[in-house]
Design a protein around this motif. Structure first.
Motif, PDB file in Angstrom:
ATOM      1  N   GLY A  59      46.387  30.784  35.548  1.00 10.97           N
ATOM      2  CA  GLY A  59      46.472  31.950  35.374  1.00 10.97           C
ATOM      3  C   GLY A  59      45.858  32.742  34.069  1.00 10.97           C
ATOM      4  O   GLY A  59      45.416  33.645  33.868  1.00 10.97           O
TER       5      GLY A  59
ATOM      6  N   GLN B 162      51.240  34.451  38.420  1.00  9.05           N
ATOM      7  CA  GLN B 162      51.342  35.594  37.954  1.00  9.05           C
ATOM      8  C   GLN B 162      51.770  35.591  36.380  1.00  9.05           C
ATOM      9  O   GLN B 162      51.394  36.549  35.679  1.00  9.05           O
ATOM     10  CB  GLN B 162      52.598  36.259  38.788  1.00  9.05           C
ATOM     11  CG  GLN B 162      52.862  37.816  38.388  1.00  9.05           C
ATOM     12  CD  GLN B 162      53.647  38.399  39.466  1.00  9.05           C
ATOM     13  OE1 GLN B 162      54.507  37.630  40.361  1.00  9.05           O
ATOM     14  NE2 GLN B 162      53.580  39.657  39.560  1.00  9.05           N
TER      15      GLN B 162
ATOM     16  N   GLU C 192      49.358  37.404  33.440  1.00 14.39           N
ATOM     17  CA  GLU C 192      49.906  38.679  32.739  1.00 14.39           C
ATOM     18  C   GLU C 192      50.296  38.283  31.308  1.00 14.39           C
ATOM     19  O   GLU C 192      50.942  38.949  30.535  1.00 14.39           O
ATOM     20  CB  GLU C 192      50.995  39.253  33.449  1.00 14.39           C
ATOM     21  CG  GLU C 192      50.732  39.721  34.705  1.00 14.39           C
ATOM     22  CD  GLU C 192      51.665  40.444  35.715  1.00 14.39           C
ATOM     23  OE1 GLU C 192      52.858  40.067  35.107  1.00 14.39           O
ATOM     24  OE2 GLU C 192      51.488  41.048  36.528  1.00 14.39           O
TER      25      GLU C 192
ATOM     26  N   LEU D 291      46.455  42.384  39.209  1.00 20.95           N
ATOM     27  CA  LEU D 291      46.867  41.426  40.082  1.00 20.95           C
ATOM     28  C   LEU D 291      47.780  41.829  41.634  1.00 20.95           C
ATOM     29  O   LEU D 291      48.730  42.349  41.538  1.00 20.95           O
ATOM     30  CB  LEU D 291      47.889  40.246  39.442  1.00 20.95           C
ATOM     31  CG  LEU D 291      48.275  38.874  40.008  1.00 20.95           C
ATOM     32  CD1 LEU D 291      46.856  38.238  40.515  1.00 20.95           C
ATOM     33  CD2 LEU D 291      49.056  38.212  39.311  1.00 20.95           C
TER      34      LEU D 291
ATOM     35  N   VAL E  48      48.946  40.934  45.694  1.00 19.93           N
ATOM     36  CA  VAL E  48      49.393  39.750  46.438  1.00 19.93           C
ATOM     37  C   VAL E  48      49.426  40.301  47.905  1.00 19.93           C
ATOM     38  O   VAL E  48      49.795  41.296  48.388  1.00 19.93           O
ATOM     39  CB  VAL E  48      50.830  39.221  45.861  1.00 19.93           C
ATOM     40  CG1 VAL E  48      51.330  38.429  46.706  1.00 19.93           C
ATOM     41  CG2 VAL E  48      51.065  38.831  44.417  1.00 19.93           C
TER      42      VAL E  48
END
Length: 349
Positions: free
Chosen positions: A149, A179, A183, A200, A202
Motif C-alpha cells: 500500500g 489501507q 494512507e 481508496l 472498498v
C-alpha cells in the motif's frame, strides 16, 4: 468413491482399501479445499504446490480434493473424519483443511481423531487455535499489504480493493494492512515531497465467509466503473480465483493496473505484488508432522520470518529500473522494518 477424484494415481484411498496395494504404507496427506478454490492461480494453488513438493521430498502419497460446492465438500470431510476415526491400521495420515468453509464441522468433530494415534489434523489457515486434537497455522499478511500500500501510492493516487467477503480474517487483515500503508504518506515523508490527494474504495463480493471468490466479467466491470474516481487506477483483487477476471480485464482494456495478491502476477497490468509463501509454510508443516517433535499446536508465519512480503514484478525492465531509481535500498529496508513492527502490533491488538 467420492474420494477418488482428486487423488494421485499412486494413492490407494484408505476409505476404500485396495486389496492389490496392501504393501504401500507410505504416509498419506489428504487436503480438502474450499469449494472451487483449487486452480485460482494464487493462494490455493500455492498450497497444492507445497504439498506436492513435500510428497516428493519425503516419499508421501497425496490426495487433494477440490469440491464444486460446500455440500460436496462436507460430504468429503464427513467421510474423511469417519474413516480416520475408525481406522485400525498403522499408516500415518495427515488431513489438511485448507479453507474456512468447514470451520464449524472441524471444530465440532476434531476430537474424534483422538481415537486414531496415527491420524493428525492441520487447519490451514486460521488465527484461532483448535481445542482438542489437531494443529493450526496462519500466515500474517498485514505487513506485506502495508508495504504494498505504501509503495502503491507512488504510482497511483486512486485505488479500489475488491474483497471476497468481510468475514474471512485473512481477507480483512489484508484490507487493513493495505489501507494503512496507502494512507501512510510514507513516500512523501521519506523524500520530503508534497502530499497528494488520494482515494481508496472498498467493494465486497459476498457477505459470508468462504464466499465471493467467483465473479463474471460484466459484474467486475460494473464494480470498476461505478466507483467515484476520475479514471480507474489501481485494483487490488483480494478475492482468490476472482482476481483472474480483473487481471484479464486490465490487460484487455488497458485502462487500469492491478496489484498481485498472494503471488506475483506475470502481466503487463501488474507492477507490484504482495506475496504469501503458502507453499513454503505448508511444506514446513508437513516436515514438522513427520518429525519426532510433531507440529506445534498453533504457529504464525509472518513478514519477519519471510513467509510474506512485497515484490516488484513489472514485465518491462524500464519500469523496474524506474522503481530501483525511485526507491533506495535504505528506504525499502526502513519500510520493511516499519511493516514488521506494525504487523506485530496488529496481531497483538
Amino acid at each position: 468413491m467420492l474420494f477418488l477424484g482428486g487423488c494421485s494415481k499412486e494413492v490407494s484411498p484408505i476409505y476404500l482399501p485396495d486389496p492389490t496395494d496392501t504393501a504401500d504404507t507410505s504416509p498419506l496427506v489428504t487436503v480438502i479445499y474450499d469449494p472451487g478454490a483449487l486452480g485460482d492461480l494464487t493462494y490455493n494453488d500455492l498450497i497444492y504446490e507445497g504439498v506436492e513438493r513435500a510428497a516428493v521430498q519425503y516419499g508421501l502419497r497425496t490426495c487433494q480434493l477440490s469440491p464444486h460446492s460446500k455440500e460436496e465438500g462436507l460430504q468429503y470431510i464427513y467421510g474423511i473424519f469417519d474413516a480416520l476415526s475408525t481406522a485400525r491400521d498403522s499408516v500415518r495420515q495427515l488431513l489438511i483443511v485448507a479453507g474456512s468453509s468447514y470451520d464449524e464441522y472441524v471444530r465440532a468433530n476434531n476430537h474424534r481423531l483422538e481415537a486414531n494415534p496415527n491420524a493428525e489434523l492441520l487447519y490451514f489457515e486460521t488465527t484461532r487455535p483448535l481445542e482438542g486434537k489437531g494443529s493450526s497455522a496462519h500466515i500474517a499478511f498485514y505487513g506485506a499489504m502495508y508495504e504494498a500500500g505504501a509503495i502503491a501510492r507512488f504510482f497511483q493516487n486512486q485505488a479500489l480493493m475488491v474483497v471476497a467477503n468481510p468475514e474471512d480474517t485473512g481477507l480483512t487483515d489484508a484490507v487493513a494492512g493495505f489501507q494503512e500503508g496507502f494512507e501512510s504518506n510514507y513516500y512523501e515523508d521519506m523524500y520530503d515531497v508534497p502530499y497528494d490527494e488520494h482515494d481508496l474504495f472498498v467493494e465486497f463480493l459476498a457477505d459470508k465467509a468462504g464466499k465471493g471468490f467467483v465473479i463474471d466479467d460484466s459484474t467486475a466491470l460494473n464494480i470498476i466503473y461505478r466507483q467515484p474516481w476520475d479514471n480507474p487506477g489501481l485494483i487490488i483483487p483480494i478475492c482468490g480465483g476472482a482476481s483472474e477476471v480483473f487481471r484479464r480485464l486490465a490487460e484487455y482494456t488497458g485502462k487500469f493496473q492491478i496489484l498481485g495478491v498472494d503471488r506475483a502476477v506475470s502481466s503487463i497490468a501488474c507492477n507490484l505484488a504482495a506475496v504469501k509463501h503458502a507453499d513454503a509454510a505448508v511444506e514446513r508443516c508437513i516436515g514438522q508432522w513427520l518429525s519426532e517433535e510433531g507440529m506445534p499446536k498453533h504457529q504464525n508465519f509472518s513478514l519477519a520470518d519471510g513467509y510474506s512480503g512485497m515484490v516488484f514484478c513489472p514485465p518491462d525492465e524500464g519500469i523496474l529500473n524506474l522503481f530501483k531509481e525511485s526507491f533506495s535500498s535504505d528506504m525499502l529496508e526502513s519500510l520493511h522494518q516499519d511493516a514488521i513492527e506494525k504487523e506485530s502490533k496488529y496481531a497483538g491488538r
